[in-house]
Design an enzyme around this catalytic site. Structure first.
Site, PDB file in Angstrom:
ATOM      1  N   HIS A  51       0.872  -1.249   0.099  1.00 44.74           N
ATOM      2  CA  HIS A  51       0.057  -0.078  -0.009  1.00 44.74           C
ATOM      3  C   HIS A  51       0.689   1.100   0.036  1.00 44.74           C
ATOM      4  CE1 HIS A  51      -3.802  -1.990   1.625  1.00 44.74           C
ATOM      5  NE2 HIS A  51      -3.503  -2.636   0.796  1.00 44.74           N
ATOM      6  N   GLU A  53       1.437   3.815   2.042  1.00 41.43           N
ATOM      7  CA  GLU A  53       2.147   4.418   3.300  1.00 41.43           C
ATOM      8  C   GLU A  53       3.488   3.467   3.457  1.00 41.43           C
ATOM      9  OE1 GLU A  53      -2.345   4.036   4.589  1.00 41.43           O
ATOM     10  OE2 GLU A  53      -1.026   3.183   3.082  1.00 41.43           O
ATOM     11  N   CYS A  85      -1.565  -1.548   7.397  1.00 43.24           N
ATOM     12  CA  CYS A  85      -0.687  -0.160   7.256  1.00 43.24           C
ATOM     13  C   CYS A  85      -0.442   0.345   8.742  1.00 43.24           C
ATOM     14  CB  CYS A  85      -1.300   0.823   6.590  1.00 43.24           C
ATOM     15  SG  CYS A  85      -1.062   0.109   4.711  1.00 43.24           S
ATOM     16  N   ALA A 155     -23.758  13.225 -25.858  1.00 47.66           N
ATOM     17  CA  ALA A 155     -23.388  14.198 -26.640  1.00 47.66           C
ATOM     18  C   ALA A 155     -24.552  14.583 -27.586  1.00 47.66           C
ATOM     19  CB  ALA A 155     -22.358  13.842 -27.824  1.00 47.66           C
ATOM     20  N   SER A 169     -24.596   9.929 -35.985  1.00 49.46           N
ATOM     21  CA  SER A 169     -24.245  10.763 -34.760  1.00 49.46           C
ATOM     22  C   SER A 169     -22.644  11.175 -34.981  1.00 49.46           C
ATOM     23  CB  SER A 169     -24.424  10.054 -33.550  1.00 49.46           C
ATOM     24  OG  SER A 169     -23.582   8.797 -33.560  1.00 49.46           O
ATOM     25  N   ARG A 185     -12.997   8.032 -19.945  1.00 52.42           N
ATOM     26  CA  ARG A 185     -13.063   6.604 -20.079  1.00 52.42           C
ATOM     27  C   ARG A 185     -12.112   5.836 -19.281  1.00 52.42           C
ATOM     28  NH1 ARG A 185     -13.428   5.501 -26.656  1.00 52.42           N
ATOM     29  NH2 ARG A 185     -15.631   6.048 -26.969  1.00 52.42           N
ATOM     30  N   ALA A 296     -29.904   5.898 -27.617  1.00 56.03           N
ATOM     31  CA  ALA A 296     -31.174   6.321 -27.145  1.00 56.03           C
ATOM     32  C   ALA A 296     -31.854   5.273 -26.006  1.00 56.03           C
ATOM     33  CB  ALA A 296     -32.146   6.572 -28.118  1.00 56.03           C
ATOM     34  N   SER A 301     -33.659   4.340 -20.640  1.00 54.39           N
ATOM     35  CA  SER A 301     -33.774   3.213 -19.829  1.00 54.39           C
ATOM     36  C   SER A 301     -33.039   3.628 -18.532  1.00 54.39           C
ATOM     37  CB  SER A 301     -33.565   1.976 -20.400  1.00 54.39           C
ATOM     38  OG  SER A 301     -33.724   1.061 -19.473  1.00 54.39           O
TER      39      SER A 301
END
Length: 360
Positions: A51, A53, A85, A155, A169, A185, A296, A301
């Site tokens: 990790h 730390e 840790c 968009a 599109s 992304r 769409a 939905s």
């Protein structure tokens, strides 16, 4: 205090270096400071490894005894793939710990803070808390709700369409907007679209204009609209999952094409049961955040489901009069309208981008 904010900002910069490599763990950076100078720093570099730390302690150019440790997420108290840790922080002789955000993981959830304070260390919590939340919003949201964080990106034209009446599109928004989408992304574990989008646009759904690890591609395709020759099946730049039904047939075989199939339920009118889909993605693949670029049907939905956490609307300066609306399935009376709050407003060239957050 300004000094604490400065060093906490550095932990966030370090933490981002683990993007795409530590999932499903959170992104964490750590900085050791003595006499207002950094003597050691580190970040969580790879899942299953040390990790942040511990890496900061290992990289210290001076003894950490008496130092201040800055970390954007509460240090852990339990043994997972690596030892906890907190005991290592105590053994190092650190006297002060500044924490950006308490860890909502029930295995930690304040225990790290309590153990540090019980050992006599000064502990400060909440420095750059909002920024620390943003960095790990998928991890934190999943810990609090059991669901992945969902971002829906649209968009649209000025008059609210995502495609014209011929379903074209490309392109409503300009190149600067499209470049930004690649950054978003890279910040998510998965990118999700419908089979219709694959058929219409044949996108790669990868990160190309910025550095970052490609998210897993998730295709909702109960009707098998996506053709076998689609890029998401024939390239190996990212993993692909197809979500379908047990009555959809097997027109595409996982042995012939590079994808995994998840069958969630019988084929019926209510196939897109979003809560089921999202919880399955977390349960089966540890996906904590989903970036939705659907058409769409998928967009409307998902909005109707009420499970969108962030809505990004990128508006290109065009008016087309008629076309495909991403809102056509949303049917709510005004008093039950989905509440949103503006999180950010940006400009990319001539495009205007507004980021909304759910206000539920």
């Amino acid at each position: 205090m300004e000094k604490d904010r400065h060093f906490m900002q550095r932990t966030l910069e370090l933490a981002r270096r683990g993007q795409g490599r530590v999932h499903p763990n959170p992104l964490v950076g750590a900085v050791l400071v003595k006499e207002d100078r950094i003597v050691g720093e580190g970040f969580h570099e790879k899942y299953g490894e040390a990790h942040a730390e511990v890496n900061a302690l290992r990289n210290a150019a001076d003894s950490p005894d008496g130092a201040t440790l800055y970390v954007n997420l509460e240090p852990c108290t339990y043994k997972g793939n690596t030892p906890p840790c907190v005991p290592q922080i105590l053994d190092a002789g650190i006297k002060r710990v500044v924490i950006g955000l308490q860890d909502p993981n029930p295995k930690v959830n304040g225990q790290g803070i309590q153990q540090l304070e019980a050992a006599g260390l000064e502990v400060v919590v909440g420095v750059l808390e909002a920024e620390c939340f943003e960095l790990n919003r998928g991890f934190i949201h999943q810990m609090n709700t059991g669901m992945p964080w969902v971002t829906l990106k649209l968009a649209v034209t000025i008059d609210g369409f995502i495609a014209d009446h011929q379903r074209k599109s490309q392109w409503i928004t300009g190149p600067k907007s499209r470049e930004q989408v690649h950054q978003w992304r890279a910040e998510h574990n998965a990118i999700l679209v419908g089979g219709g989008t694959i058929k219409a646009d044949n996108p790669s759904l990868t990160v190309r204009t910025t550095s970052g690890v490609n998210p897993t591609r998730v295709i909702i395709d109960p009707e098998q609209l996506a053709p076998q020759q689609a890029k998401v099946f024939t390239d190996r730049h990212a993993e692909t999952i197809v979500i379908t039904t047990n009555t959809a047939g097997n027109g595409r075989s996982g042995n012939s094409f590079d994808f995994e199939q998840l069958i969630l339920r019988e084929d019926d009118a209510d196939f897109i049961a979003w809560e089921n889909i999202l919880t399955t993605l977390y349960r089966e693949r540890n996906i904590l955040s989903v970036f939705v670029e659907g058409g769409a049907e998928i967009s409307s939905s998902l909005l109707q489901s009420g499970l969108v956490n962030e809505l990004i609307i990128m508006t290109g300066p065009k008016i087309i009069g008629q076309g495909l609306s991403p809102f056509h399935q949303v049917e709510l009376p005004l008093e039950r309208a989905i509440p949103w709050k503006v999180f950010d407003v940006m400009h990319f060239g001539d495009d205007v981008c507004i980021r909304y957050r759910s206000n539920k």
